[in-house]
Design a protein around this motif. Structure first.
Motif, PDB file in Angstrom:
ATOM      1  N   PRO A  91      21.599 -30.126  -1.422  1.00  0.00           N
ATOM      2  CA  PRO A  91      20.378 -29.922  -0.620  1.00  0.00           C
ATOM      3  C   PRO A  91      19.385 -31.074  -0.752  1.00  0.00           C
ATOM      4  CG  PRO A  91      21.018 -27.872  -1.658  1.00  0.00           C
ATOM      5  CD  PRO A  91      21.937 -28.929  -2.210  1.00  0.00           C
ATOM      6  N   GLU A  92      19.319 -31.683  -1.910  1.00  0.00           N
ATOM      7  CA  GLU A  92      18.375 -32.790  -2.098  1.00  0.00           C
ATOM      8  C   GLU A  92      18.785 -34.064  -1.375  1.00  0.00           C
ATOM      9  OE1 GLU A  92      19.843 -30.944  -4.500  1.00  0.00           O
ATOM     10  OE2 GLU A  92      20.330 -32.181  -6.265  1.00  0.00           O
ATOM     11  N   ASP A  93      19.970 -34.072  -0.770  1.00  0.00           N
ATOM     12  CA  ASP A  93      20.372 -35.202   0.064  1.00  0.00           C
ATOM     13  C   ASP A  93      19.783 -35.102   1.481  1.00  0.00           C
ATOM     14  OD1 ASP A  93      23.635 -35.004  -1.432  1.00  0.00           O
ATOM     15  OD2 ASP A  93      22.030 -36.426  -1.913  1.00  0.00           O
ATOM     16  N   THR A  94      19.146 -33.983   1.777  1.00  0.00           N
ATOM     17  CA  THR A  94      18.534 -33.813   3.093  1.00  0.00           C
ATOM     18  C   THR A  94      17.495 -34.902   3.333  1.00  0.00           C
ATOM     19  OG1 THR A  94      18.915 -31.426   3.148  1.00  0.00           O
ATOM     20  CG2 THR A  94      17.115 -32.283   4.506  1.00  0.00           C
ATOM     21  N   ALA A  95      17.676 -35.640   4.414  1.00  0.00           N
ATOM     22  CA  ALA A  95      16.795 -36.772   4.709  1.00  0.00           C
ATOM     23  C   ALA A  95      17.219 -37.384   6.042  1.00  0.00           C
ATOM     24  CB  ALA A  95      16.875 -37.826   3.616  1.00  0.00           C
ATOM     25  N   VAL A  96      16.386 -38.265   6.533  1.00  0.00           N
ATOM     26  CA  VAL A  96      16.795 -39.143   7.624  1.00  0.00           C
ATOM     27  C   VAL A  96      17.353 -40.410   6.997  1.00  0.00           C
ATOM     28  CG1 VAL A  96      16.087 -40.385   9.686  1.00  0.00           C
ATOM     29  CG2 VAL A  96      15.020 -38.195   9.140  1.00  0.00           C
ATOM     30  N   TYR A  97      18.538 -40.785   7.420  1.00  0.00           N
ATOM     31  CA  TYR A  97      19.224 -41.942   6.854  1.00  0.00           C
ATOM     32  C   TYR A  97      19.158 -43.120   7.821  1.00  0.00           C
ATOM     33  CZ  TYR A  97      21.049 -39.126   3.053  1.00  0.00           C
ATOM     34  OH  TYR A  97      21.156 -38.344   1.924  1.00  0.00           O
ATOM     35  N   TYR A  98      18.843 -44.274   7.248  1.00  0.00           N
ATOM     36  CA  TYR A  98      18.691 -45.502   8.027  1.00  0.00           C
ATOM     37  C   TYR A  98      19.544 -46.608   7.415  1.00  0.00           C
ATOM     38  CZ  TYR A  98      14.238 -43.268   9.381  1.00  0.00           C
ATOM     39  OH  TYR A  98      13.270 -42.400   9.830  1.00  0.00           O
ATOM     40  N   CYS A  99      20.042 -47.493   8.244  1.00  0.00           N
ATOM     41  CA  CYS A  99      20.618 -48.730   7.716  1.00  0.00           C
ATOM     42  C   CYS A  99      19.632 -49.865   7.972  1.00  0.00           C
ATOM     43  CB  CYS A  99      21.979 -49.027   8.327  1.00  0.00           C
ATOM     44  SG  CYS A  99      21.972 -49.391  10.085  1.00  0.00           S
ATOM     45  N   HIS A 100      19.784 -50.921   7.190  1.00  0.00           N
ATOM     46  CA  HIS A 100      18.792 -52.008   7.234  1.00  0.00           C
ATOM     47  C   HIS A 100      19.340 -53.201   6.482  1.00  0.00           C
ATOM     48  CE1 HIS A 100      14.922 -54.061   6.872  1.00  0.00           C
ATOM     49  NE2 HIS A 100      15.068 -54.083   5.566  1.00  0.00           N
TER      50      HIS A 100
END
Length: 118
Positions: A91-100
């Motif tokens: 559950p703590e992986d819940t997030a918006v993921y971006y590459c950069h």
């Protein structure tokens, strides 16, 4: 200037897996190191996104301790795409993921939402 499109996010149950993709255009992709970052819900505006995985131009990888053993970053220079395989989701992986890529400071896409919930 680069254009990034992240995809592959979704709603998964704890313990599940996802494979995120980041398609890159307008850049000398193969020469850059690339990272996957995430921003969890409720983080204060302006708070720096958390770097979870990096892959260098030579293919070396570095992971944050919080994801070590569960996340795998990879790249396909011919397709100009960076991947993030996420296993054993929590559950703590819940997030918006971006590459950069740090080589291009404004190289941020729209992100892809990962929600881990039962």
């Amino acid at each position: 200037q680069v254009h990034l499109v992240e995809s592959g996010g979704g709603l998964v149950q704890p313990g599940g897996s996802l494979r995120l993709s980041c398609a890159v255009s307008g850049s000398i992709f193969s020469l850059h190191a690339w990272g996957w970052y995430r921003q969890a819900p409720g983080q204060a505006p302006g708070k720096q996104r958390d770097l979870v995985a990096t892959i260098t131009s030579t293919g070396s990888t570095i992971y944050d301790d919080s994801v070590l053993g569960r996340f795998t970053i990879s790249r396909d220079n011919a397709k100009k795409t960076v991947y993030l395989q996420i296993d054993s989701l929590k559950p703590e992986d819940t997030a918006v993921y971006y590459c950069h890529t740090p080589s291009v400071p404004d190289s941020w896409g729209q992100g892809t939402q990962v929600t881990v919930s039962s």
